[in-house]
Write an enzyme that holds these catalytic residues in place. Structure first.
Site, PDB file in Angstrom:
ATOM      1  CB  SER A 188      -0.958  -0.041   1.189  1.00  0.00           C
ATOM      2  OG  SER A 188      -2.000   0.868   1.037  1.00  0.00           O
TER       3      SER A 188
ATOM      4  CG  ASP B 235       7.517   5.521 -11.247  1.00  0.00           C
ATOM      5  OD1 ASP B 235       8.059   4.519 -11.754  1.00  0.00           O
ATOM      6  OD2 ASP B 235       6.334   5.519 -10.837  1.00  0.00           O
TER       7      ASP B 235
ATOM      8  CE  LYS C 151      -5.576  -3.099   0.710  1.00  0.00           C
ATOM      9  NZ  LYS C 151      -5.897  -1.720   0.269  1.00  0.00           N
TER      10      LYS C 151
END
Length: 724
Positions: free
Chosen positions: A475, A486, A500
């Site tokens: 999460s 990224d 998740k």
């Protein structure tokens, strides 16, 4: 189950009536089973739940035959996952209605659901009655010297066509239970008494089941057909859920669920009592619970989950003992003592450390490590404008300042076992390491995408960074790690994360509440964290079985997908250095004793998992257990020999050393007194406990990166100076 619904709907469509009693199976004499009936309140709540699911769930589904068939399959899996109770004729009678559950739900007609539930209760009652009769008349006749075997996994086994066939299966199951107790040192009379008590207790519980139990089983099959995180909570389970979500939780700090006849550990609350012991692991199965240090252990196989939870919970400072079947495939029970405590925000807060890693030039590089067990924030303190309210970002900022004063050369953020927490904190923590920009995208069930940004253009820490994750990083952890990856801001190393990537909210009902998935997370790159999680730049070997732990292990989990990337400015790029980092990492771990041990342990576990048959021969079973223990001991001693540590005579020695170290560390004595009481064995056990091969390797990778980065900068500077 489907067949029941279909018959009901067909009957309604034909305009005839059907009595509730006609849907209740006959009661077998001697089982004393009383069928339960749905209530009007259940019908009203069903209407509310279906409205929420069809209008508010992220995955827009229609109430049609396809959904009906999925619900039917889930109900069957939840009712009888080991295919040990229901007969083929029962399943056939259910299957006739598998395309009519949608019509029954549309009418809030629960009679088909309760028909199936009552049939199951009848069959379970019959099986328990059979076991009690078998023990009474033949318990002393069972022998353990034959060639019989028992299937471990019957998930795909054919349904039994007769009670005689089920009798044969249950005789083997009884024989296996008796053999397990015999190998645990119990005498025949004691074994029979214990099992009679176990089965009679289970039978009593079947007779105590209420309409609420039947309703919850069926409605959770319906919600599960949408996704595994959407769930109906009965009023009692609503209370349990609220207790588990509280920051003030007295107990052991473990999330549990029912699996077949067992209570399985799903995850541990970071910094909770169970987590601190280090002995209880996700996927372990709890088979007994005892109170205090010497109280008798109560057999809880076949118990309801809420009853097991009630036994485990207790006042702060008291001891609970859990008898556990480890998830490593050994099938050898062990007893774990845990002192109940209150899980405090302070204990879940970020902590710092410093490690010194060889730099390849004869010296060492000093690295800071910040361990973040969960993403937390004191909402009340912030609302009251307390200047010292706690949060992950505030604490990490303070710790980085402290580490900077000690002249660290790089930083490791350790998110292993971090199951998530505050989304807001995941975003603000990312902001400490990047300039302003998007951190995560959230798409609602209506397709609207909201970008949650870091609005602060400053960068609090701009030095070399590595994020360490594993399968239990989930999460909010995945949002942070994904953003760092990224942006090219740092390296992500470790194991593939949980996966998740969905958002749930609670909806109050007239009777209980509904937890419903309403949105989905997406990374800055546009990739979903759902199902796939974050794949590290450099993967470490892992003992976590992805078939059992993680979003991909959950039936009906929403799929991975992608949306448009969010506009963002790269902080850097790892593309050029990754090949060299991976090559150096691979060379280093090839002969590393700890990594070799991890690979060997994983191979052993996978091998044991492939063994689908349990032998019911005492000598062979005992020999198998001894062989497994000897192989584990050989692997441990191989690792110890390579590291220059003392070899073990048995695995019991290792457990004893760890227990000694734990008792000394938890004695409450001042550090100098603890040092005086340490034996060499306890000291060695503590060294073993604090050694972390994965963290050490993460540090070595970061040192490699620092070295390569310096070379690149030096090369660029040289090239620049040579230009006219």
């Amino acid at each position: 189950m489907h067949s029941v619904f279909k018959t009901l709907v067909i009957t309604i469509l034909l305009g005839t009536t059907i009595s509730t009693q006609a849907l209740i199976p006959d009661v077998v004499p001697g089982t004393e089973f009383e069928p339960v009936q749905p209530t009007r309140q259940h019908a009203r709540v069903t209407q509310q739940i279906m409205t929420h699911l069809l209008r508010g769930h992220y995955d827009h589904q229609r109430l049609d035959d396809r959904l009906s068939e999925r619900v039917m399959n889930i109900v069957l899996d939840q009712m009888d996952p080991s295919r040990s109770y229901l007969l083929a004729e029962d399943v056939a009678s259910f299957r006739r209605y598998q395309h009519s559950l949608d019509d029954a739900l549309n009418r809030s007609d629960l009679r088909p659901a309760f028909f199936m539930y009552n049939r199951l209760q009848q069959r379970v009652s019959e099986r328990l009655s059979f076991l009690l009769t078998e023990l009474k008349h033949n318990g002393d006749k069972y022998r353990f010297d034959g060639d019989e075997t028992l299937e471990r996994d019957r998930e795909d086994a054919p349904w039994a066509v007769s009670k005689k066939e089920l009798d044969q299966l249950w005789r083997k199951r009884l024989q296996n239970s008796m053999l397990n107790l015999k190998l645990a040192g119990k005498e025949r009379k004691e074994i029979i008494e214990l099992l009679e008590k176990r089965y009679q207790n289970q039978l009593n519980r079947i007779h105590q089941n209420t309409a609420e139990d039947g309703y919850q089983l069926f409605m959770n099959a319906v919600t599960h057909a949408f996704d595994p995180h959407t769930q109906y909570f009965s009023p009692r389970n609503t209370e349990n859920f609220n207790i588990n979500m509280s920051l003030s939780l007295q107990g052991i700090g473990a999330v549990l669920q029912s699996e077949n006849e067992y209570t399985k550990v799903v995850k541990l609350v970071p910094a909770g009592p169970a987590d601190k012991t280090g002995n209880l692991k996700p996927a372990d199965k709890i088979i007994g619970v005892g109170q205090s240090d010497n109280g008798s252990i109560v057999d809880v196989i076949g118990w309801r989950l809420d009853e097991v939870v009630d036994l485990i919970r207790g006042p702060k400072g008291t001891t609970v003992r859990l008898q556990v079947l480890p998830s490593d495939g050994t099938q050898q029970p062990k007893v774990i003592s845990i002192i109940r405590d209150e899980v405090k925000l302070e204990e879940q807060s970020a902590q710092k450390d410093i490690i010194e890693v060889p730099n390849g030039s004869g010296g060492t590089t000093k690295l800071g490590v910040i361990d973040i067990p969960t993403f937390y924030i004191d909402f009340k303190g912030r609302m009251e404008n307390k200047p010292d309210y706690r949060s992950t970002t505030r604490d990490v900022r303070r710790l980085i300042n402290q580490l900077a004063q000690e002249d660290i050369d790089g930083l490791i953020i350790d998110l292993r076992n971090n199951g998530g927490g505050s989304l807001e904190e995941a975003v603000s923590l990312t902001g400490l390491f990047i300039k302003e920009g998007p951190v995560v995208q959230v798409r609602s069930n209506r397709g609207r995408v909201e970008i949650l940004p870091d609005a602060d253009p400053s960068v609090f820490y701009n030095g070399p960074l590595t994020v360490l994750v594993n399968r239990l990083s989930a999460s909010a952890s995945e949002i942070f790690a994904g953003a760092i990856q990224d942006y090219g801001r740092g390296l992500v190393v470790g194991g593939q994360t949980f996966g998740k990537g969905t958002v749930q909210s609670l909806r109050s009902l007239g009777h209980g509440q509904l937890k419903i998935t309403q949105a989905k997370f997406y990374r800055v790159s546009g990739d979903s964290t759902q199902h796939q999680g974050v794949i590290p730049d450099i993967l470490f070997p892992s003992l976590f079985d992805k078939e059992k732990i993680g979003e991909s292990a959950l039936e009906e989990a929403l799929p991975w997908d992608a949306i448009r990337p969010a506009d963002h400015t790269q902080a850097g790029s790892m593309k050029d250095v990754l090949p060299a980092l991976r090559q150096q990492h691979q060379q280093r771990i090839e002969d590393n004793p700890d990594f070799r041990y991890l690979r060997q342990q994983k191979a052993l576990r996978e091998e044991l998992a492939q063994q689908t048959l349990l032998v019911l021969n005492e000598k062979r079973r005992k020999q198998e257990q001894e062989d497994i223990e000897q192989r584990q001991l050989a692997l441990e001693n191989e690792r110890r020999k390579a590291k220059g540590m003392k070899l073990l005579a048995s695995l019991d020695d290792l457990e004893e050393q760890q227990d000694n170290a734990d008792s000394v560390q938890g004695s409450g004595a001042p550090p100098e007194a603890q040092a005086d009481t340490d034996t060499p064995e306890a000291e060695e056990a503590k060294e073993h406990a604090v050694e972390d091969a994965l963290l050490d390797e993460a540090g070595r990778i970061l040192v490699d990166y620092i070295r390569l980065n310096k070379r690149q900068k030096a090369s660029l500077t040289a090239q620049s100076s040579q230009q006219p």
